[in-house]
Design an enzyme around this catalytic site. Structure first.
Site, PDB file in Angstrom:
ATOM      1  N   LEU A 134      40.344  25.579  38.726  1.00  7.68           N
ATOM      2  CA  LEU A 134      41.699  24.750  38.096  1.00  7.68           C
ATOM      3  C   LEU A 134      42.950  25.514  37.938  1.00  7.68           C
ATOM      4  O   LEU A 134      43.232  26.279  38.545  1.00  7.68           O
ATOM      5  CB  LEU A 134      41.748  24.521  36.955  1.00  7.68           C
ATOM      6  CG  LEU A 134      40.145  24.399  36.154  1.00  7.68           C
ATOM      7  CD1 LEU A 134      40.258  24.311  34.658  1.00  7.68           C
ATOM      8  CD2 LEU A 134      39.938  22.639  36.505  1.00  7.68           C
ATOM      9  N   HIS A 190      45.456  20.238  37.189  1.00  9.97           N
ATOM     10  CA  HIS A 190      44.639  20.160  36.387  1.00  9.97           C
ATOM     11  C   HIS A 190      45.108  20.689  35.015  1.00  9.97           C
ATOM     12  O   HIS A 190      45.345  19.543  34.226  1.00  9.97           O
ATOM     13  CB  HIS A 190      43.332  20.930  36.316  1.00  9.97           C
ATOM     14  CG  HIS A 190      43.036  20.657  37.930  1.00  9.97           C
ATOM     15  ND1 HIS A 190      42.483  22.051  39.030  1.00  9.97           N
ATOM     16  CD2 HIS A 190      42.261  19.444  37.955  1.00  9.97           C
ATOM     17  CE1 HIS A 190      41.675  21.468  39.705  1.00  9.97           C
ATOM     18  NE2 HIS A 190      41.667  19.436  39.562  1.00  9.97           N
ATOM     19  N   GLN A 222      48.396  12.045  40.151  1.00 13.52           N
ATOM     20  CA  GLN A 222      48.853  11.138  41.347  1.00 13.52           C
ATOM     21  C   GLN A 222      48.384  11.570  42.320  1.00 13.52           C
ATOM     22  O   GLN A 222      48.718  10.720  43.521  1.00 13.52           O
ATOM     23  CB  GLN A 222      50.550  10.639  40.511  1.00 13.52           C
ATOM     24  CG  GLN A 222      51.116   9.975  41.587  1.00 13.52           C
ATOM     25  CD  GLN A 222      50.452   8.909  42.228  1.00 13.52           C
ATOM     26  OE1 GLN A 222      49.336   8.081  41.102  1.00 13.52           O
ATOM     27  NE2 GLN A 222      51.020   7.854  43.164  1.00 13.52           N
ATOM     28  N   LYS A 223      48.463  13.406  43.315  1.00 14.02           N
ATOM     29  CA  LYS A 223      48.344  13.273  44.141  1.00 14.02           C
ATOM     30  C   LYS A 223      47.399  13.068  45.083  1.00 14.02           C
ATOM     31  O   LYS A 223      47.160  12.596  46.300  1.00 14.02           O
ATOM     32  CB  LYS A 223      48.039  15.027  44.063  1.00 14.02           C
ATOM     33  CG  LYS A 223      48.420  15.654  45.744  1.00 14.02           C
ATOM     34  CD  LYS A 223      47.367  16.752  45.382  1.00 14.02           C
ATOM     35  CE  LYS A 223      46.163  17.439  45.343  1.00 14.02           C
ATOM     36  NZ  LYS A 223      45.563  16.350  46.449  1.00 14.02           N
ATOM     37  N   SER A 260      43.210  22.711  44.763  1.00 15.66           N
ATOM     38  CA  SER A 260      41.985  24.068  45.528  1.00 15.66           C
ATOM     39  C   SER A 260      42.258  24.044  46.676  1.00 15.66           C
ATOM     40  O   SER A 260      41.874  25.362  46.863  1.00 15.66           O
ATOM     41  CB  SER A 260      41.422  22.995  44.473  1.00 15.66           C
ATOM     42  OG  SER A 260      41.725  22.447  43.290  1.00 15.66           O
TER      43      SER A 260
END
Ligand code: PAF
Length: 282
Positions: A33, A37, A148-149, A186
């Site tokens: 995370l 997130h 939205q990424k 990540s």
């Protein structure tokens, strides 16, 4: 915060919370995370009484050449971050329970899943939509949040929920960016110092495209070229695709007008980085 490992337990918790009249908010994740997130968690917390975060590294969305075993996993750190955000339940099931022997059902959103990321990562979105459908069935949330990424993923999940008439509100929330505007992911942790510096060209490429549109360029190819050029100037980056698409169907636009999405995927070494920007011409 309770860490829930079994599907039946999660289902039972969701049932009881609903029966008590509480609104369930859900953030599905593959763990590792970051602030992106956590921004979803914070928004969901504003809208719901109970927040569930799932951490499940979904094997079905990794392709043959993609190393599932290398995906970062640190459940202790994820749990601590969730506790700090006031998450109520962390759902962390075992792959063997999610995909037991004999599992044979796949959920696929046709069309949208074959474009952009789908071309480079065949089968990826089938894995995503299968796990998201399962998670929504287990957690039974009133509202679920996505970033939205991963714009294509968000569009596909909205389609999935609509087509399967799943009773959940899907939120798509803004990209969270680092100081140099690189979108949080990540995967950023895999970048070397040099690659991380080079990756700063990605948000600059999006800016360049916005700039040429603001200057009056109306040829989609020129807009795409302006973004490509910025990335291609960085020897450590390799473009997979840069496209200016219609956000509704993800098809390349033929004219620079209305609402558009500039989407791109770039490699820094082995690390695949995604980003996008809305571009609007009224
Ligand atoms: O975006 C992700 O992290 C994953 O694709 C998701 C939605 C949690 C499904 O595994």
């Amino acid at each position: 915060m309770d860490i829930v490992r079994r599907i039946l337990s999660m289902r039972e918790i969701a049932r009881k919370e609903r029966e008590s009249g509480r609104k369930i908010g859900f953030v599905p994740t593959m763990g590792s995370l970051h602030e992106g997130h956590l921004s979803l968690v914070r928004r969901v917390k504003e809208l719901a009484d109970i927040v569930v975060v799932s951490v499940f590294v979904n094997p079905k969305q990794f392709g043959a050449g993609e190393d599932l075993s290398q995906y970062p996993r640190d459940i202790k750190r994820d749990a601590d971050l969730c506790i700090a955000e006031g998450v109520d339940y962390l759902f962390h099931p075992e792959p063997e329970e999610v995909y037991p022997d004999g599992h044979a059902t796949i959920v696929e959103v046709e069309g949208l899943s074959r474009k952009l990321e789908g071309k480079s990562r065949p089968g990826h979105f089938r894995g995503v939509t299968t796990i998201v459908a399962k998670m929504l069935n287990i957690v039974h949330p009133h509202v679920a949040a996505f970033g939205q990424k991963d714009a294509q993923q968000a569009a596909i999940i909205q389609r999935l929920v609509k087509d399967l008439m799943i009773d959940v509100e899907v939120l798509v929330l803004p990209i969270v960016r680092d100081e140099d505007e690189l979108a949080l992911s990540s995967r950023n942790r895999f970048l070397t110092v040099e690659q991380r510096r080079a990756a700063g060209a990605i948000p600059r490429a999006l800016q360049a495209a916005r700039h040429v549109v603001a200057e009056g360029i109306r040829d989609p190819e020129e807009v795409v070229a302006s973004a490509r050029e910025v990335i291609e100037a960085e020897p450590l980056l390799k473009v997979d695709y840069v496209e200016l698409v219609d956000p509704r169907d993800l098809n390349p636009v033929t004219a620079v007008e209305g609402e558009m999405l500039l989407v791109l995927a770039v490699y820094a070494g082995e690390t695949r980085l995604l980003d996008n920007a809305e571009i609007r011409v009224s």
